[in-house]
Design a protein around this motif. Structure first.
Motif, PDB file in Angstrom:
ATOM      1  N   ASN A 199      69.065  24.711  61.508  1.00 56.39           N
ATOM      2  CA  ASN A 199      70.451  24.732  61.030  1.00 56.39           C
ATOM      3  C   ASN A 199      70.660  25.730  59.902  1.00 56.39           C
ATOM      4  OD1 ASN A 199      69.034  23.157  59.292  1.00 56.39           O
ATOM      5  ND2 ASN A 199      70.192  21.281  59.681  1.00 56.39           N
ATOM      6  N   PHE A 200      69.569  26.069  59.165  1.00 57.38           N
ATOM      7  CA  PHE A 200      69.767  27.066  58.118  1.00 57.38           C
ATOM      8  C   PHE A 200      69.916  28.470  58.702  1.00 57.38           C
ATOM      9  CE2 PHE A 200      65.144  26.281  58.260  1.00 57.38           C
ATOM     10  CZ  PHE A 200      64.671  27.556  58.552  1.00 57.38           C
ATOM     11  N   VAL A 201      69.622  28.604  60.005  1.00 62.90           N
ATOM     12  CA  VAL A 201      69.879  29.876  60.681  1.00 62.90           C
ATOM     13  C   VAL A 201      71.231  29.809  61.395  1.00 62.90           C
ATOM     14  CG1 VAL A 201      69.157  31.365  62.583  1.00 62.90           C
ATOM     15  CG2 VAL A 201      67.460  30.494  60.969  1.00 62.90           C
ATOM     16  N   LEU A 202      71.463  28.686  62.067  1.00 58.22           N
ATOM     17  CA  LEU A 202      72.709  28.541  62.834  1.00 58.22           C
ATOM     18  C   LEU A 202      73.933  28.646  61.927  1.00 58.22           C
ATOM     19  CD1 LEU A 202      73.998  28.001  65.548  1.00 58.22           C
ATOM     20  CD2 LEU A 202      73.857  25.555  65.074  1.00 58.22           C
ATOM     21  N   GLY A 203      73.881  27.977  60.789  1.00 64.48           N
ATOM     22  CA  GLY A 203      75.037  27.979  59.881  1.00 64.48           C
ATOM     23  C   GLY A 203      75.458  29.398  59.502  1.00 64.48           C
ATOM     24  N   PRO A 204      74.557  30.164  58.885  1.00 64.07           N
ATOM     25  CA  PRO A 204      74.925  31.538  58.516  1.00 64.07           C
ATOM     26  C   PRO A 204      75.325  32.395  59.717  1.00 64.07           C
ATOM     27  CG  PRO A 204      72.948  30.874  57.346  1.00 64.07           C
ATOM     28  CD  PRO A 204      73.250  29.767  58.308  1.00 64.07           C
ATOM     29  N   LEU A 205      74.716  32.148  60.872  1.00 69.83           N
ATOM     30  CA  LEU A 205      75.110  32.922  62.054  1.00 69.83           C
ATOM     31  C   LEU A 205      76.560  32.627  62.419  1.00 69.83           C
ATOM     32  CD1 LEU A 205      72.149  32.892  64.620  1.00 69.83           C
ATOM     33  CD2 LEU A 205      73.093  34.808  63.333  1.00 69.83           C
ATOM     34  N   LEU A 206      76.903  31.343  62.412  1.00 75.69           N
ATOM     35  CA  LEU A 206      78.290  30.971  62.719  1.00 75.69           C
ATOM     36  C   LEU A 206      79.244  31.576  61.699  1.00 75.69           C
ATOM     37  CD1 LEU A 206      77.873  27.214  63.741  1.00 75.69           C
ATOM     38  CD2 LEU A 206      78.320  29.152  65.235  1.00 75.69           C
ATOM     39  N   VAL A 207      78.830  31.575  60.431  1.00 72.04           N
ATOM     40  CA  VAL A 207      79.678  32.163  59.388  1.00 72.04           C
ATOM     41  C   VAL A 207      79.897  33.645  59.679  1.00 72.04           C
ATOM     42  CG1 VAL A 207      79.753  32.831  56.951  1.00 72.04           C
ATOM     43  CG2 VAL A 207      79.053  30.525  57.592  1.00 72.04           C
ATOM     44  N   LEU A 208      78.800  34.307  60.034  1.00 65.85           N
ATOM     45  CA  LEU A 208      78.894  35.741  60.313  1.00 65.85           C
ATOM     46  C   LEU A 208      79.908  35.993  61.423  1.00 65.85           C
ATOM     47  CD1 LEU A 208      77.473  38.365  59.419  1.00 65.85           C
ATOM     48  CD2 LEU A 208      76.014  38.131  61.434  1.00 65.85           C
ATOM     49  N   VAL A 209      79.809  35.197  62.497  1.00 64.35           N
ATOM     50  CA  VAL A 209      80.678  35.433  63.654  1.00 64.35           C
ATOM     51  C   VAL A 209      82.112  35.003  63.353  1.00 64.35           C
ATOM     52  CG1 VAL A 209      81.120  34.777  66.034  1.00 64.35           C
ATOM     53  CG2 VAL A 209      78.772  35.237  65.277  1.00 64.35           C
ATOM     54  N   PHE A 210      82.279  33.775  62.882  1.00 66.74           N
ATOM     55  CA  PHE A 210      83.635  33.233  62.783  1.00 66.74           C
ATOM     56  C   PHE A 210      84.361  33.622  61.496  1.00 66.74           C
ATOM     57  CE2 PHE A 210      81.695  30.656  66.036  1.00 66.74           C
ATOM     58  CZ  PHE A 210      82.705  30.637  66.986  1.00 66.74           C
ATOM     59  N   SER A 211      83.595  33.944  60.441  1.00 63.78           N
ATOM     60  CA  SER A 211      84.285  34.287  59.199  1.00 63.78           C
ATOM     61  C   SER A 211      84.385  35.787  59.000  1.00 63.78           C
ATOM     62  CB  SER A 211      83.555  33.676  58.004  1.00 63.78           C
ATOM     63  OG  SER A 211      83.440  32.297  58.172  1.00 63.78           O
ATOM     64  N   PHE A 212      83.362  36.537  59.465  1.00 58.81           N
ATOM     65  CA  PHE A 212      83.365  37.956  59.129  1.00 58.81           C
ATOM     66  C   PHE A 212      83.632  38.876  60.317  1.00 58.81           C
ATOM     67  CE2 PHE A 212      80.920  36.093  55.584  1.00 58.81           C
ATOM     68  CZ  PHE A 212      81.896  36.330  54.623  1.00 58.81           C
ATOM     69  N   TRP A 213      83.364  38.385  61.535  1.00 59.11           N
ATOM     70  CA  TRP A 213      83.707  39.219  62.689  1.00 59.11           C
ATOM     71  C   TRP A 213      85.091  38.857  63.206  1.00 59.11           C
ATOM     72  CZ3 TRP A 213      78.441  39.243  65.798  1.00 59.11           C
ATOM     73  CH2 TRP A 213      77.497  39.947  65.031  1.00 59.11           C
ATOM     74  N   LEU A 214      85.324  37.543  63.342  1.00 62.95           N
ATOM     75  CA  LEU A 214      86.598  37.113  63.920  1.00 62.95           C
ATOM     76  C   LEU A 214      87.641  36.760  62.864  1.00 62.95           C
ATOM     77  CD1 LEU A 214      85.126  34.843  66.730  1.00 62.95           C
ATOM     78  CD2 LEU A 214      85.869  37.213  66.907  1.00 62.95           C
ATOM     79  N   TYR A 215      87.206  36.610  61.617  1.00 67.50           N
ATOM     80  CA  TYR A 215      88.116  36.232  60.530  1.00 67.50           C
ATOM     81  C   TYR A 215      88.919  34.982  60.884  1.00 67.50           C
ATOM     82  CZ  TYR A 215      87.098  40.435  57.903  1.00 67.50           C
ATOM     83  OH  TYR A 215      86.463  41.396  57.182  1.00 67.50           O
ATOM     84  N   LEU A 216      88.216  33.995  61.472  1.00 68.60           N
ATOM     85  CA  LEU A 216      88.915  32.791  61.916  1.00 68.60           C
ATOM     86  C   LEU A 216      88.793  31.631  60.937  1.00 68.60           C
ATOM     87  CD1 LEU A 216      88.280  32.532  65.745  1.00 68.60           C
ATOM     88  CD2 LEU A 216      90.468  32.625  64.563  1.00 68.60           C
ATOM     89  N   LEU A 217      87.580  31.479  60.393  1.00 71.62           N
ATOM     90  CA  LEU A 217      87.330  30.272  59.604  1.00 71.62           C
ATOM     91  C   LEU A 217      86.770  30.644  58.235  1.00 71.62           C
ATOM     92  CD1 LEU A 217      85.593  28.331  62.499  1.00 71.62           C
ATOM     93  CD2 LEU A 217      87.854  27.869  61.572  1.00 71.62           C
ATOM     94  N   PRO A 218      87.026  29.814  57.229  1.00 67.82           N
ATOM     95  CA  PRO A 218      86.495  30.110  55.886  1.00 67.82           C
ATOM     96  C   PRO A 218      84.962  30.023  55.874  1.00 67.82           C
ATOM     97  CG  PRO A 218      87.536  27.949  55.931  1.00 67.82           C
ATOM     98  CD  PRO A 218      87.822  28.578  57.253  1.00 67.82           C
ATOM     99  N   PRO A 219      84.294  30.868  55.073  1.00 71.39           N
ATOM    100  CA  PRO A 219      82.833  30.903  55.094  1.00 71.39           C
ATOM    101  C   PRO A 219      82.175  29.716  54.395  1.00 71.39           C
ATOM    102  CG  PRO A 219      83.679  32.477  53.499  1.00 71.39           C
ATOM    103  CD  PRO A 219      84.871  31.906  54.205  1.00 71.39           C
TER     104      PRO A 219
END
Lengths: 321, 305, 675
Positions: free
Chosen positions: B143-163
């Motif tokens: 989960n310490f890998v999955l979390g940051p990966l999701l942040v990267l995709v959804f917060s910084f690539w898609l700008y969808l969700l807060p980091p």
């Protein structure tokens, strides 16, 4: 199964039968091959790399120009970390620790967890109650505190000779730092069997009133015989699956403890600690996560295929292959 | 049945006391104190501190005081955070963990049960392999890998969700998904294994022989028995989830109980550690009791005397 | 909390998703890092590190708390936002005695607590007495020990009264009597506090008995005497009148004024502390005198402070509030910054691997000299590090340029005091160093390598100490060295680990010695380090408490010091005392430099690096500077909404002049020169 159980002569052929079925399962064979390959690489790999490129898991180049994160190349197939260390060498050395953590905890979980759960479930009543309440208490005690105390009490400079001997097995010089790893194994083993015990007990509770148990009892099989010959083999499916689940969870627990400074000592690495270091740099040096991560995932996949194959092979009623 | 439940409920108190006592002893053995810091504190201040918290009293006296406080349901004041009662801290941070943990578990249960059941029914089908591979992926990505990966995709690539940080529904999505992944994988695999085990038992054969439709064989009979491992797993898992999960709380900067628990152990904040241990042990025992009761409903073969 | 849970549940999934798509649309950030949009309100969002322990400025010693106290409490003086030198705060002006041992402060008559209660000199007297009272359990009281008799009061010591008068120190010790020259208005208290130093003894009877056993003369002298506890009223703090405060020190301390900006010396509200007791810091009770006051506090989530309308300088406070977020996970902090959810964050929070990446945003990344050093303490009480040759071998086999290159922002450290922070001191040190060279009869070439990087010399020293190094370049071995009983202990943290791994490789390469690494969780580490239980080397980091070399040199001063090496040397202490009683600025520095040279000759530490600030702030945050302590006087900080005025291609933010900040500073300092 019930027929088999009363004729132990056929029981030996059951194992041979299982082996044959396992080998016919292509995915399981694939898993087995990969696991053997990874184990062998982890054992001989570091020496090979040192012989060919001069890099070890802790070698920081003398040339300052090389002390930086470099992308994968021929010399460094998995790239390097910020200290210029070869990630392949670190992945291989980390594999020793991660695999050992997995194996030891799974063994503990299988041996202690399964027998404990089976005995509690079979005997039932007061004894079951007492045994399960002990498990409950163990759940509640923070294992981080246990690790802190273990390290404080046993982690000193004067670790006993046998600990030094065991540390050499992992492939490091026998200095005091690494004995922490053994304590770590011990601490993770200590907690890894708890859920297994509960899972097995649940299975046994539901199986123990089945006819085949009555039949076995009627034909004079002892309690021990009933538990280990009849009940556990029938609960093997969930046991194997849960055992394969234990491996990733203890590897992660190890990574977390390393993060707190209670796990594997620098400059040694584990797959978990490599991945946790790599994820921080995912946007700039992606290879630092990708390669350790892939190695770990491949191992866990293979383990799982093998586990499923074993489950199917040991299940006398599944004759799909 | 009622007697059984009552007996188990009564047992919880002494059990929690045992857990607390063992933890208390462990803290005593652990090196360092809550007040240690890089700068040495004045000797007189240290002496006053030790006197104030009775650290130099004989152990049985300290233990006695600790027990009597707990017996009154008062865990005292945090040592690290001046003036904050432990009960207040737990009450304040539990809801964060509980919301995330509960949502994650429900999500995991939904995904895991469906995927596991279908996989078991179509053993060795493409779906089976695909979903089990996905489950394996869920397990092997920490989960310490999955979390940051999701942040990267959804917060910084898609700008969808807060980091990170707590605030509104959108901020819950990433932590809940991160947390749920591994549990969904567990549940899917346990469900599949449990179902496969049950599908070949006599009562399913009987049910089929009776001419029941496959659908009702599965829903009425197979699922019940096949769920046992999932249920066993649920007790401790749910307790652990509700009490917070450190990694996700750290990655997403959520003020949950899990992180506070770890910090309290690292800070040697004894009252806080003991309070949370007592709370967790009660939680674990209640959930395990519920699981044991559920066994009886799910599988009539299980009886408690 | 309940409200937010309710809110969450009431949101439907779809509505939420829609909302998020609309609100977080992609923002083109230009040459800035991530999303760069100033907050709608005039509230700064700052990540302050770990959750604050307490809002009582006397209690905590932590760095996160220091930033928060600077918003909540105004002291006699405040730090200059760029230089950290003292500027007027509650004290509008001051006078200092020629011996630098008496300070007289004139307070502002318009200073108030946030509840409107006026602040007088008596508030400071109360606060100082409270801070030194052992019952307060202040962890930082020792910083103030320069105030006369405050250490004795804090320790619970006693005066000795015999035949109706107090015994004096010089009478018993046979030393020169120490008195303070009268300065400022003459009062009864001044007569006492300026008088010759009274004899003090431990308050504990057993301790005293021990002392008497050792010192027969002392026992005789105090025989039959009465022991009077040193009380709060005996310390060198006096309200001459409502608006005049006088501090009397036990010795000259030229750096003391700068120290007064430290949290320990910021006042607490007597009327509130006495009303609520220990609960006075609860958000519903707390009353402050700084630019801001507590609005709400959600532990581990947010501390929201808003502008204090009763602040004496409220018209010059630009922000409406500050939100302090307690987050200590570097990756998360960076994510929040990149996502535009915070405006600035605490020092040392950019992971080393990210530095090259963020450095290109030069208006945001702040990499400036810092008043902080990293070094390894060596346990000189245990072999093999009880031998100075071994210590020097370890010191001289480290390529610090390579270390700095690897760490990216740090600079090599060769002494106790960081170079480049105190320019005049650097000059004095260079002069002393040249003297030393002549004294030791070394050539300039030899001297340039002394205590620096000279692996051949290091190996020679090691051989001399009985641990010959064999082999050749790239293949050294030191078989006699007891590697089993030497390790490098550090507390777990990515930076510490990286440095330790690098250092391990250095010693392995140059000395053929593999020092095993021992990463410990913090509390275990502190115990091992402070109690000298570690073997070999231990990580030490030191951030200066004030802008004077003494904050570093004092680390090894006295018997119970914070140096972590077990080093205690009477000669060194004497040299420092002598330096501090030197009134000539430059001569004092020379004496300090000699003391530093002395300790570097004994070498209880392996010097590593001078830290540099390492944090980010958005280009629209102005009046906030990467000063050597990363301490921010918050009233200077403002949010610039006009993108045209944002920082753009600023070469050196410390050199750039901001008219608004400059004017504000000028206005403040004006009172300083009035008398």
């Amino acid at each position: 199964m019930k027929d088999d159980s009363t004729s132990p002569v056929k029981g030996t052929s059951l194992w041979r039968d299982a082996m044959r079925r396992l080998l016919r399962n292509r995915l399981a064979v694939f898993g087995l091959i990969v696991l053997v390959f990874i184990s062998v690489s982890v054992i001989v790999g570091p020496a090979v790399i040192e012989a060919t490129t001069g890099y070890t898991y802790d070698y920081i180049p003398a040339d300052n120009e090389l002390v930086k994160a470099m992308a994968p190349s021929l010399k460094h197939p998995m790239g390097t970390d910020e200290a210029g260390r070869d990630i392949l060498a670190r992945v291989l050395q980390g594999g020793r620790i991660s695999l050992l953590v997995g194996i030891i905890s799974t063994l503990v979980s299988l041996i202690v967890g399964v027998s404990y759960g089976a005995i509690a479930g079979f005997l039932g009543g007061r004894i079951d109650n007492l045994m399960m309440r002990i498990v409950d208490i163990l759940y509640a005690i923070p294992y981080i505190l246990i690790v802190v105390v273990l390290l404080a009490v046993f982690g000193g400079t004067n670790s006993p000779e046998w600990i030094k001997w065991l540390t050499k097995l992992i492939g490091a010089e026998g200095n005091q730092g690494i004995s922490q790893i053994l304590l770590l194994f011990f601490a993770l083993g200590l907690v890894s069997w708890l859920t297994m015990a509960r899972v097995v007990r649940g299975q046994i509770l539901s199986l123990k009133n089945e006819e085949f148990v009555l039949a076995a009892r009627a034909s004079g099989v002892s309690n021990v015989g009933i538990i280990f010959r009849h009940l556990i083999p029938n609960a093997l499916g969930p046991v194997i699956v849960y055992a394969t689940l234990t491996v990733p969870s203890v590897m992660l627990a190890e990574a977390f403890l390393s993060f707190l400074g209670l796990g594997v000592q620098a400059p040694y690495a584990s797959w978990g600690s490599l991945a946790s270091a790599g994820i921080k740099n995912i946007a700039i040096f992606p290879w630092q996560l990708i390669f350790p991560g892939l190695t770990m995932a491949l191992t866990l996949f293979s383990l799982n295929f093998l586990g499923d194959g074993l489950r199917d092979a040991l299940d006398p009623q599944t004759r799909k292959f | 049945m009622l007697g059984f439940i009552l007996k188990r409920l009564l047992l919880i108190i002494p059990m929690a006391l045992i857990a607390v006592s063992v933890t208390w002893a462990l803290i005593r053995v652990a090196p360092g104190t809550f007040y240690s810091s890089e700068k040495k504190i004045p000797a007189a201040v240290e002496a006053k501190l030790r006197e104030k918290y009775g650290l130099d009293d004989p152990w049985y006296k300290q233990y006695g005081i600790m027990l009597s406080n707990i017996a009154r349901g008062d865990f005292g004041i945090s040592l690290k955070y001046e003036g904050q009662p432990v009960n207040e801290i737990i009450a304040r941070h539990l809801p964060y963990s509980a919301v995330i943990g509960l949502l994650a578990y429900l999500l995991a249960l939904a995904i895991g049960l469906v995927a596991g059941t279908i996989a078991a029914l179509r053993q060795n089908s493409a779906f089976d392999y695909a979903s089990m591979a996905a489950a394996m992926l869920g397990l092997s990505v920490p989960n310490f890998v999955l979390g940051p990966l999701l942040v990267l995709v959804f917060s910084f690539w898609l700008y969808l969700l807060p980091p990170a940080r707590w605030g509104g529904f959108t901020s819950l999505i990433l932590p809940v998904v991160t947390l749920a992944a591994i549990y969904a994988a567990y549940i899917a695999r346990l469900t599949r294994a449990g179902l496969l085990e049950v599908m070949r038992s006599d009562y399913i054969r009987t049910a089929r022989a009776k001419g029941l439709s496959e659908r009702s064989v599965i829903l009425r009979h197979a699922l019940r028995g096949g769920l046992l491992p999932v249920v066993s797993f649920t007790g401790p898992a749910l307790a652990a989830l509700l009490a917070g999960t450190v990694v996700v709380e750290k990655v997403f900067a959520i003020p949950g109980l899990g992180n506070i628990f770890i910090q309290s152990v690292l800070n040697r904040d004894e009252p806080l550690v003991l309070g949370i241990v007592a709370f967790i042990s009660v939680l674990v025992m209640i959930f395990n009791l519920i699981v044991d009761i559920a066994y009886g409903f799910i599988d009539p073969r299980i009886r408690y005397e | 909390m309940n409200r937010s849970v309710g809110k969450i549940l009431s949101f439907s999934l779809i509505a939420a998703l829609l909302f998020s798509v609309l609100s977080c649309s992609r923002v083109d950030s230009g040459n800035y890092f991530g999303r760069t949009v100033p907050p709608d309100d005039n509230v700064l969002r700052y990540v302050s590190g770990a959750e604050p322990e307490s809002f009582d400025p006397h209690i905590s010693s932590g760095q996160p708390e220091a930033r928060i106290y600077m918003a909540l409490f105004d002291g006699l003086v405040e730090n200059d936002p760029k230089t950290l030198l003292p500027i007027p705060a509650i004290a509008k002006s001051w006078q200092i005695s020629s011996n630098v041992d008496v300070f007289v402060f004139k307070l502002r008559d318009n200073a108030k607590w946030s509840d409107g209660t006026p602040i007088s000199a008596n508030d400071f007297v109360y606060s100082f007495r409270r801070g030194f009272d052992a019952e307060t359990l202040s962890r930082t009281a020792s910083l103030g020990y320069f105030i006369r008799y405050s250490e004795d009061f804090n320790n619970g010591d006693v005066f000795v009264k015999k035949d109706g008068r107090f015994l004096l120190e010089h009478e018993v010790n046979g030393t020169e009597p120490y008195t303070v020259n009268a300065f400022g208005p003459e009062t009864e208290f001044a007569k006492f506090i300026n008088g010759p130093t009274r004899l003090t003894l431990p308050g504990d009877e057993k301790e005293r008995a021990k002392l008497f056993e050792k010192d027969e003369k002392l026992r005789m002298a105090v025989d039959g005497a009465e022991f009077v506890p040193v009380s709060a009223e005996d310390i060198g703090v006096e309200a001459v009148d409502d608006m005049t405060l006088r501090l009397t020190l036990r010795q000259s301390a030229p750096f003391f004024l700068g120290l007064l900006a430290h949290q320990f010396f910021r006042p607490v509200p007597r009327h509130i502390v006495e009303k609520h007791g220990r609960d006075w810091t609860k958000p519903e009770n707390i009353v402050t005198n700084g630019a801001f006051k507590v609005k709400h506090h959600r532990p581990y989530d947010e501390l929201f402070v808003i502008k204090n309308e009763n602040y004496w300088d409220a018209e010059n406070v630009h922000l409406d509030g500050i939100k302090f977020y307690p987050i200590d996970e570097n990756a998360t902090i960076l994510n929040l910054y990149k996502g535009g959810a915070i405006d600035a964050f605490l020092n040392h929070s950019v992971p080393a691997s990210w530095i090259d990446e963020v450095r290109q945003y030069k208006d945001e990344y702040l990499d400036h000299p810092e008043n902080a050093t990293a070094y390894y303490s060596m346990n000189i009480t245990k072999p093999p590090f009880d031998d100075v040759r071994v210590r020097r071998a370890f010191q001289m086999s480290v390529d610090r340029d390579a270390l700095s290159n690897y760490r990216k922002v740090t600079k090599p450290l060769y002494d106790l005091t960081p170079a480049g922070i105190f320019p005049d001191y650097d000059k004095a040190r260079a002069m002393v160093s040249e003297e030393m060279r002549v004294e030791k009869k070394k050539t300039p070439e030899e001297w340039a390598k002394y205590n620096r990087f000279d692996p051949a010399e290091a190996r020679r020293l090691l051989g001399e100490a009985g641990f010959p190094v064999e082999g050749s370049e790239g293949n050294f071995a030191c078989p006699k060295f007891p590697t089993d009983s030497v390790s490098l202990t550090f507390n777990t943290n990515e930076n510490n680990r990286m440095v330790a791994e690098f250092m391990q490789a250095q010693w392995k390469r140059h000395l053929g010695i593999t020092v095993s690494l021992k990463s410990q969780e913090f509390r275990t580490f502190l115990k091992d380090r402070n109690d000298l239980q570690y073997t070999g080397l231990a990580q030490s980091l030191w951030s200066g408490d004030y802008m004077d070399p003494f904050t570093f040199l004092g680390l090894h001063y006295g018997r119970q010091n914070d140096g972590g090496s077990g080093f205690a040397d009477k000669e060194y202490d004497r040299m420092l005392d002598e330096a501090n009683s030197e009134l000539d600025f430059q001569k004092r520095y020379e004496k300090l430099a000699r003391a530093e040279a002395y300790v570097m000759d004994k070498l209880p530490v392996v010097t590593l690096s001078i830290y540099a600030t390492n944090w980010l702030k958005k280009p629209y945050v102005k009046g906030m500077y990467p000063n050597p302590g990363t301490l921010h006087p918050w009233k200077f900080v403002y949010i610039e909404k006009d993108p045209a005025k944002w920082d753009r291609n600023v070469d050196n933010i410390m050199a750039e002049s901001n008219p608004r900040t400059t004017a504000q500073l000028e206005e403040l300092k004006r009172t300083m020169t009035q008398n």
